[in-house]
Structures are given as structure tokens and as C-alpha cells.
Design an enzyme around this catalytic site. Sequence first.
Site, mmCIF file in Angstrom:
data_model
loop_
_atom_site.group_PDB
_atom_site.id
_atom_site.type_symbol
_atom_site.label_atom_id
_atom_site.label_comp_id
_atom_site.label_asym_id
_atom_site.label_seq_id
_atom_site.Cartn_x
_atom_site.Cartn_y
_atom_site.Cartn_z
ATOM 1 N N ASP A 161 -0.575 -72.074 3.659
ATOM 2 C CA ASP A 161 -0.179 -70.669 3.286
ATOM 3 C C ASP A 161 1.256 -70.691 3.459
ATOM 4 O O ASP A 161 1.985 -69.709 3.821
ATOM 5 C CB ASP A 161 -0.730 -69.995 4.683
ATOM 6 C CG ASP A 161 -1.881 -69.715 4.817
ATOM 7 O OD1 ASP A 161 -2.691 -69.547 3.797
ATOM 8 O OD2 ASP A 161 -2.482 -70.177 5.929
ATOM 9 N N THR A 182 2.682 -70.193 -4.478
ATOM 10 C CA THR A 182 2.108 -69.516 -5.713
ATOM 11 C C THR A 182 3.115 -68.418 -6.205
ATOM 12 O O THR A 182 3.843 -68.507 -7.067
ATOM 13 C CB THR A 182 0.868 -68.768 -5.786
ATOM 14 O OG1 THR A 182 -0.238 -69.935 -5.557
ATOM 15 C CG2 THR A 182 0.430 -67.957 -7.086
ATOM 16 N N LYS A 186 -2.332 -74.271 -13.086
ATOM 17 C CA LYS A 186 -3.007 -74.454 -11.699
ATOM 18 C C LYS A 186 -4.170 -75.129 -12.017
ATOM 19 O O LYS A 186 -5.345 -74.490 -12.211
ATOM 20 C CB LYS A 186 -3.306 -72.965 -11.214
ATOM 21 C CG LYS A 186 -4.078 -73.136 -9.971
ATOM 22 C CD LYS A 186 -3.119 -73.162 -8.647
ATOM 23 C CE LYS A 186 -3.891 -73.003 -7.461
ATOM 24 N NZ LYS A 186 -3.012 -73.186 -6.065
ATOM 25 N N GLU A 232 1.355 -76.351 -10.327
ATOM 26 C CA GLU A 232 1.152 -75.894 -9.053
ATOM 27 C C GLU A 232 -0.058 -76.656 -8.335
ATOM 28 O O GLU A 232 -1.188 -76.426 -8.963
ATOM 29 C CB GLU A 232 0.923 -74.292 -8.663
ATOM 30 C CG GLU A 232 1.150 -74.183 -7.175
ATOM 31 C CD GLU A 232 0.331 -72.660 -6.827
ATOM 32 O OE1 GLU A 232 -0.079 -72.392 -5.535
ATOM 33 O OE2 GLU A 232 0.191 -71.874 -7.865
ATOM 34 N N GLY A 233 0.016 -77.141 -7.124
ATOM 35 C CA GLY A 233 -0.980 -77.706 -6.690
ATOM 36 C C GLY A 233 -1.523 -76.761 -5.642
ATOM 37 O O GLY A 233 -1.667 -75.834 -5.781
ATOM 38 N N LEU A 268 9.630 -60.385 3.020
ATOM 39 C CA LEU A 268 9.578 -59.092 2.029
ATOM 40 C C LEU A 268 8.017 -58.506 2.371
ATOM 41 O O LEU A 268 7.177 -59.142 2.269
ATOM 42 C CB LEU A 268 9.485 -59.412 0.692
ATOM 43 C CG LEU A 268 10.978 -60.302 0.268
ATOM 44 C CD1 LEU A 268 10.796 -60.774 -1.261
ATOM 45 C CD2 LEU A 268 11.998 -59.447 0.302
#
Length: 227
Positions: free
Chosen positions: A10, A14, A36, A115-116, A206
Site C-alpha cells: 500500500d 501505481t 505492469k 511497475e512491480g 492528498l
Amino acid sequence: MFFVTGTDTDSGKTHVAAAMLHKARTSYRMKTVGVKPIASGCERTADGLRNADARMLIAESTLKLDYNKINPFTFEPAIAPHIAAADIGVDLSPEEVFAQLDLTQYAMADFCLVEGAGGWRLPLGDNRYLSETVVALAMPVIIVVGMKLGCLNHAVMTEELVRADGLQVAGWVANRAQADMARFEENLASLKQMMQSPCLGVIPHLTEPSVEDMASYLDLTPLMQQR
């Protein structure tokens, strides 16, 4: 081509990866592509299984490729990919992941992010890890640090593991995914002292994060110098 990993599942990698692609294409006028390779928690559609994270990367990619070139391994249940792969008899070895990456197509982009899933030691089964594929490709690594209690240990250990595997850590991003992290500034200061690679940005919490907003907090200059 850079590989993006996180300190945990988490960490927000991404969103950060998409923000980097956005920054590269809008501020640096680069041709971009985000990849991905492995995704769990996919949705069934008329076109097949589709993943929200992969779609976010595709939205910020100027190089438009077939979906299976961006996300070749898709699993419907939101569980560890190696368990999902074993359930349906899919070969998820580092060699097979490597074979499914279309490096020739990715090379057409000026800025490519892969991206892993999860953290650096994402298991692929049989005591194999996704990091083995990254090592085979000799990709510099970007670490997304999810700013929360315990992140200092996770960040430093991730950097040390990547370096121990013989790869360069191109930089790291502090992502304040949790608004209520106690002593945020002190933790950030400690992290800047402890990490050996450059900080590429500090993204505040944010309420409704957009890639445009997140991109405004990033500095990709160290990455451009390493290309």
C-alpha cells in the site's frame, strides 16, 4: 527503463509511477510507456481481465500498445500472484515473466517504467522472486516509500536489498498516503539522512489525489541524468 517497487503493498507506487509518466510527457515532452507485468485483483470485461493499476499507467503512456503487452499476467482474485497462478496452472517463473516483456516495443519510448507488485521480494513460487527478472534486465530501481510507522526500516532494507542484488537505486519518493502519520517531518528528515539514493519528491497527503497534482511534487532530473 526503470523498475518501480514499493516498501509494501500500500505504498502508492501505481499513483507515483503514473505521476512520473505524466511529468515526463508534459514537462520533458517525452514519449512514455508504463508496464505492469503482473497484476492481481483484475476485473472481468468483454475484452478479458483488466487491472485498474495497469489502466492508470496506460492513461499516462503516449506509446499505445496492446493491453497484453502492458499487463501480460492478469489474475482475477486479489491475492498473492504466485498463489493465483498456481490455482490456474500458469507459469509465473522469472524466466517466463522476462519472456512476456516486449522490450523491443518498450524501447520505442523515451521514458519507460516497469511497475512491480507488492515489494522488492515479490514471490513467484518455488522460492523464486520477481526481483530475479529485474536483475536479468539490469534495470535501475525507483523505491516508493509509503510514509507510515515502520517505513524507515522498510525503506532502508529495500534499498540495501536492491544494492545487494547488484542493481542501482535510481532514487526514491516519499508518498504520504496516511494523513495521520505522527512526526512526519522528523521521519522524513531521518529518511533523507539514511537513504543513499536521491529523493525524487515528497508527495503530501492528498484527499483526492490526481496524477497531475502528484506530478507537481516530483523532480525527475536525477533520472534524466541516468538515462
